[in-house]
Design an enzyme around this catalytic site. Structure first.
Site, PDB file in Angstrom:
ATOM      1  N   ARG A  94       0.844  -1.196   0.000  1.00  0.00           N
ATOM      2  CA  ARG A  94       0.000   0.000   0.000  1.00  0.00           C
ATOM      3  C   ARG A  94       0.873   1.238   0.000  1.00  0.00           C
ATOM      4  NH1 ARG A  94      -1.996   1.176   4.415  1.00  0.00           N
ATOM      5  NH2 ARG A  94      -1.525  -0.745   5.507  1.00  0.00           N
ATOM      6  N   TYR A 244      -1.521  -3.953  -6.538  1.00  0.00           N
ATOM      7  CA  TYR A 244      -1.291  -4.791  -5.363  1.00  0.00           C
ATOM      8  C   TYR A 244      -2.142  -4.427  -4.159  1.00  0.00           C
ATOM      9  CZ  TYR A 244       1.407  -7.770  -2.212  1.00  0.00           C
ATOM     10  OH  TYR A 244       1.795  -8.750  -1.326  1.00  0.00           O
ATOM     11  N   GLY A 245      -2.612  -5.438  -3.485  1.00  0.00           N
ATOM     12  CA  GLY A 245      -3.183  -5.316  -2.130  1.00  0.00           C
ATOM     13  C   GLY A 245      -4.202  -4.208  -1.993  1.00  0.00           C
ATOM     14  N   LYS A 253      -9.414  -2.011   2.262  1.00  0.00           N
ATOM     15  CA  LYS A 253      -9.172  -0.812   3.075  1.00  0.00           C
ATOM     16  C   LYS A 253      -9.934   0.406   2.530  1.00  0.00           C
ATOM     17  CE  LYS A 253      -5.938  -3.206   5.266  1.00  0.00           C
ATOM     18  NZ  LYS A 253      -6.044  -3.779   6.576  1.00  0.00           N
ATOM     19  N   HIS A 273     -10.807  -1.468  12.019  1.00  0.00           N
ATOM     20  CA  HIS A 273      -9.703  -2.338  11.605  1.00  0.00           C
ATOM     21  C   HIS A 273      -9.478  -3.378  12.708  1.00  0.00           C
ATOM     22  CE1 HIS A 273      -5.217  -2.476  10.173  1.00  0.00           C
ATOM     23  NE2 HIS A 273      -5.937  -3.409   9.602  1.00  0.00           N
ATOM     24  N   SER A 295      -0.294  -3.089  12.276  1.00  0.00           N
ATOM     25  CA  SER A 295       0.294  -4.206  11.536  1.00  0.00           C
ATOM     26  C   SER A 295       1.500  -4.755  12.297  1.00  0.00           C
ATOM     27  CB  SER A 295       0.691  -3.774  10.131  1.00  0.00           C
ATOM     28  OG  SER A 295       1.568  -2.692  10.213  1.00  0.00           O
ATOM     29  N   ALA A 296       1.792  -6.022  12.040  1.00  0.00           N
ATOM     30  CA  ALA A 296       2.938  -6.723  12.655  1.00  0.00           C
ATOM     31  C   ALA A 296       2.754  -7.008  14.140  1.00  0.00           C
ATOM     32  CB  ALA A 296       4.241  -5.958  12.416  1.00  0.00           C
ATOM     33  N   CYS A 297       1.500  -7.069  14.597  1.00  0.00           N
ATOM     34  CA  CYS A 297       1.240  -7.439  15.989  1.00  0.00           C
ATOM     35  C   CYS A 297       0.551  -8.792  16.100  1.00  0.00           C
ATOM     36  CB  CYS A 297       0.383  -6.386  16.674  1.00  0.00           C
ATOM     37  SG  CYS A 297       1.238  -4.832  16.944  1.00  0.00           S
ATOM     38  N   GLY A 298       0.322  -9.460  14.989  1.00  0.00           N
ATOM     39  CA  GLY A 298      -0.232 -10.804  15.038  1.00  0.00           C
ATOM     40  C   GLY A 298      -1.753 -10.859  15.099  1.00  0.00           C
ATOM     41  N   THR A 300      -3.824 -11.803  12.677  1.00  0.00           N
ATOM     42  CA  THR A 300      -4.283 -13.069  12.093  1.00  0.00           C
ATOM     43  C   THR A 300      -3.982 -14.229  13.044  1.00  0.00           C
ATOM     44  OG1 THR A 300      -3.866 -12.111   9.926  1.00  0.00           O
ATOM     45  CG2 THR A 300      -4.192 -14.487   9.999  1.00  0.00           C
ATOM     46  N   ASN A 301      -2.832 -14.170  13.726  1.00  0.00           N
ATOM     47  CA  ASN A 301      -2.507 -15.234  14.681  1.00  0.00           C
ATOM     48  C   ASN A 301      -3.525 -15.297  15.812  1.00  0.00           C
ATOM     49  OD1 ASN A 301      -0.256 -15.538  13.115  1.00  0.00           O
ATOM     50  ND2 ASN A 301       1.189 -14.714  14.611  1.00  0.00           N
ATOM     51  N   ASP A 320      -9.375  -9.029   9.989  1.00  0.00           N
ATOM     52  CA  ASP A 320      -8.911  -7.686   9.622  1.00  0.00           C
ATOM     53  C   ASP A 320      -9.922  -6.560   9.833  1.00  0.00           C
ATOM     54  OD1 ASP A 320      -6.721  -6.149   8.669  1.00  0.00           O
ATOM     55  OD2 ASP A 320      -7.655  -5.975   6.703  1.00  0.00           O
ATOM     56  N   ASN A 412       6.331  -8.102   2.736  1.00  0.00           N
ATOM     57  CA  ASN A 412       4.888  -7.870   2.617  1.00  0.00           C
ATOM     58  C   ASN A 412       4.233  -8.882   1.675  1.00  0.00           C
ATOM     59  OD1 ASN A 412       2.478  -6.401   3.210  1.00  0.00           O
ATOM     60  ND2 ASN A 412       2.642  -5.338   1.246  1.00  0.00           N
ATOM     61  N   ARG A 414       2.085 -12.112   0.542  1.00  0.00           N
ATOM     62  CA  ARG A 414       0.746 -12.419   1.071  1.00  0.00           C
ATOM     63  C   ARG A 414       0.205 -13.759   0.608  1.00  0.00           C
ATOM     64  NH1 ARG A 414      -1.539  -8.150   4.390  1.00  0.00           N
ATOM     65  NH2 ARG A 414       0.036  -6.523   4.245  1.00  0.00           N
ATOM     66  N   ARG A 445       2.600  -3.316  19.862  1.00  0.00           N
ATOM     67  CA  ARG A 445       3.893  -3.962  20.125  1.00  0.00           C
ATOM     68  C   ARG A 445       4.724  -2.974  20.925  1.00  0.00           C
ATOM     69  NH1 ARG A 445       7.398  -7.875  17.689  1.00  0.00           N
ATOM     70  NH2 ARG A 445       5.670  -8.641  16.424  1.00  0.00           N
ATOM     71  N   GLY A 540      -0.176 -19.257  21.751  1.00  0.00           N
ATOM     72  CA  GLY A 540      -1.250 -19.997  22.407  1.00  0.00           C
ATOM     73  C   GLY A 540      -1.473 -19.588  23.862  1.00  0.00           C
TER      74      GLY A 540
HETATM   75  O1  SAT Z   1      -2.486  -4.349   1.293  1.00  0.00           O
HETATM   76  S1  SAT Z   1      -3.574  -4.318   2.277  1.00  0.00           S
HETATM   77  O2  SAT Z   1      -3.980  -2.917   2.511  1.00  0.00           O
HETATM   78  O3  SAT Z   1      -4.706  -5.081   1.831  1.00  0.00           O
HETATM   79  C1  SAT Z   1      -3.052  -4.972   3.726  1.00  0.00           C
HETATM   80  C2  SAT Z   1      -2.308  -3.981   4.521  1.00  0.00           C
HETATM   81  O4  SAT Z   1      -1.332  -3.392   4.035  1.00  0.00           O
HETATM   82  O5  SAT Z   1      -2.705  -3.750   5.668  1.00  0.00           O
HETATM   83 MN    MN Z   2      -5.117  -4.778   8.117  1.00  0.00          MN
END
Ligand code: SAT
Ligand code: MN
Length: 632
Positions: A94, A244-245, A253, A273, A295-298, A300-301, A320, A412, A414, A445, A540
């Protein structure tokens, strides 16, 4: 009305409508197609029906064109092959600086920063300049290309929460990803009828003849002139130059968050978000939680977490985005407007996210990951999951050796996978009424000073905590240093309107009739000790934090008020069979010097960035915190 014979549509009468079996289109859709086609001048037009045949046809086309290649290691098990797409190396993420919101009045879009300060809460463009930007880029940009028309629904088709969009694009890759990420097809047009929809125009663009960017025909783009534009008062998105994305999958978004948050404000709900998860406790009680992390805080995990605490079960509703509104009974209900996961691949493995690993090898399009010589994928974090003798080709298509300085997969890179492939999908994930939310979690984080978990004293305090969110990030490529960035509500790049007004909107939820406001918590899995080691095992074991949160909202006497909010009483955490010794005292300590600095940072941020648009309630919360910190 047959599109190709209707006299009102001059341009589209002149060019082939490929699947002219589409007899009737809503007239507002036709007008939009005509408008876009006469601007972009495609060679033909294809109305997407969302069928399997169509998808296969598009995948074939992309393969022939060299945009995607099959990953035979995973072949023959599922409905479609698994694919790897490689983008132009100049088009990998993005582009925030090139993303704009257009309103007559600048202050409707962004707070006015202090003089001499660069605003960090979005970019505004005047309607005139937006028109100009479009006219400088779009005329004729689809020449020799097919223009695809994608009718899509954000949210289960027909749910009162859901909203329909039409994306017009010249990228078959975008069509394929939109098919995974949203609900697309003919039935959307039937549901739409002659109602209004969100207009989403996208082109990968055509570089100027003197462009310096190396262009390959397998991934056309125009990085030098990329621009992402939003016109909230017309429910319109216009995106040029990137395939992309978030730049090109406009449902995500651009629609679900930026346009979505403005619609939500006007209609009295929230577009956030946030992940949505269901958690069932050992007594069999099921509750739903939403959580916002930068972002980068997990995210999806957490959304697919495999709990280590016995008796707990977590199921995923989304990873998301959450659209939330109070129902008649005053319960906050949420839907996930998406239909797929567009997740960061690196770091995903059988330890960090076993459920994702079971999800992403079915009906998936990977983008910019590395490939293995046995026809599979590889990324940083998958070292244990592939055998040592396979050779690796990096995301650019070059031979890569283990231990090399450059990453094999783009950071990045995916996976784009249908949600339905997730083994822990919640049965209620498509409930048109949404799922009832009991808890909202904010987090970041934070290597220093911020305890593992604390609860907001009330809604207003919770909104302040969301507004104060910060997180460690690797800044732009020019800095290698980690910096703690402000990212309020994890929405900094996604606000569709003035952040100060957004805060007021959140605060106004207390006025909703009968509203049963969810409890708000802040978590930080990432605190480190003086030696730089994580104090909490995470993954976990984060189920132990959720366990404390649930017991707290069930009324157990397990919290005490503190400087920052309600902290767990000592011994109130379930640490049974924790694999690692945890220094709970350090994990929950509130160092005075740290919090003094934090208050200074927040005050400066609110003064410089939000100024007069900061609601008094939030100012008061900050002063209360400052006062509490003084007393530490
Ligand atoms: O590329 S996306 O905007 O779909 C995902 C992201 O960067 O948060
Ligand atoms: Mn996102």
């Amino acid at each position: 009305k047959n599109l190709s014979t209707n006299n009102n549509y001059e341009y589209i009468r002149k060019i082939p409508l490929l699947n002219s079996s589409t007899e009737s289109l809503p007239s507002k859709v036709c007008s939009y197609i005509e408008e876009c086609a006469s601007l972009c001048c495609p060679k033909d037009i294809y109305i997407c029906d969302g069928s399997d045949t169509e998808y296969e046809h598009l995948l074939n086309f992309l393969e022939k064109n060299g945009t995607i290649s099959p990953l035979p290691k995973y072949e023959n098990c599922y409905d479609f092959n698994i694919w790897l797409a490689r983008t132009n190396p100049a088009d990998v993420a993005r582009v925030e600086k090139r993303t704009f919101i257009s309103t007559e009045c600048k202050r409707d879009t962004i707070p006015i920063p202090r003089e001499g300060v660069i605003g960090e809460l979005g970019n505004w463009i005047s309607p005139g300049d937006m028109d100009k930007a479009i006219l400088e880029r779009f005329p004729g940009c689809m020449k020799d290309r097919t223009m695809y028309v994608i009718p899509f629904s954000m949210g289960p088709v027909g749910s009162p929460f859901s909203k329909i969009g039409i994306e017009i694009t010249d990228s078959a890759y975008v069509v394929c990803c939109m098919r995974i990420m949203t609900r697309i097809g003919k039935n959307i047009l039937e549901t739409l009828g002659n109602d209004d929809f969100v207009k989403c125009l996208h082109s990968v663009g055509v570089p100027k003849s003197d462009s310096k960017v190396e262009i390959n025909s397998s991934w056309p783009c125009d990085p030098e002139r990329t621009i992402i534009l939003h016109r909230p008062d017309k429910n319109e998105i216009v995106s040029y130059g990137s395939g992309y994305g978030g730049n090109s999958l406009l449902g995500k978004k651009c629609f679900a968050l930026r346009i979505g948050s403005t619609i939500a404000k006007n209609e009295g709900w929230l577009a956030e978000h946030m992940l949505i998860l269901a958690i069932t406790d050992p007594k069999g009680r099921k509750r739903y939680i939403t959580a916002a992390f930068p972002s980068a805080c997990g995210k999806t995990n957490l959304a697919m977490l495999k709990p280590t605490l016995p008796g707990y079960k977590i199921e995923c509703v989304g990873d998301d985005i959450a659209w939330m509104r109070f129902d008649q009974e005053g319960r906050l209900r949420a839907i996930n407007p998406e239909n797929g996961f567009f997740g960061v691949a690196p770091g995903t493995n059988c330890i960090t996210n076993p459920n994702a690993m079971k999800t992403i090898f079915k009906n998936t399009i990977f983008t910019n990951v590395a490939a293995t010589s046995d026809g599979g994928v590889f990324w940083e974090g998958m070292e244990e999951e592939i055998s040592d003798d396979v050779e690796i080709t990096d995301w650019r298509g070059k031979k890569w050796t283990r231990g090399s300085k450059t990453p094999a997969a783009h950071p990045n890179s995916r996976f784009c996978t249908p949600i339905k492939e997730c083994p822990v999908i919640d049965p209620g994930w498509e409930d048109p009424a949404g799922v009832p939310i009991d808890v909202i979690i904010f987090g970041g984080r934070r290597p220093e000073g911020i305890p593992l978990v604390y609860q907001a004293r009330n809604w207003q305090h919770g909104v302040f905590i969301g507004a104060s969110m910060r997180s460690e990030a690797t800044a732009a490529a020019e800095h290698t240093d980690k910096v703690i960035m402000h990212d309020p509500f994890a929405m900094r790049p996604f606000f569709g309107y003035n952040f100060g007004h957004y805060l007021n909107h959140w605060l106004s939820m207390t006025k909703v009739k009968n509203a049963k406001l969810p409890a708000i918590f802040h978590v930080n899995w990432f605190r480190k000790n003086a030696d730089g080691q994580y104090l909490w095992p995470g993954f976990g074991d984060n189920s132990r934090v959720l366990d404390w949160i649930l017991r707290k909202i069930d009324g157990e006497n397990i919290a005490v008020d503190s400087t920052v909010g309600l902290l767990p009483k000592s011994e109130s955490f379930n640490l049974e069979n924790l694999s690692k010794d945890v220094n709970m005292e350090e994990l929950f300590s509130l160092p005075k010097s740290f919090w003094e600095k934090e208050v200074r940072h927040l005050r400066e941020y609110f003064d410089m960035q939000v100024g007069d648009d900061l609601p008094t309630d939030i100012r008061e919360e900050l002063e209360l915190l400052a006062c509490n910190v003084d007393k530490l």
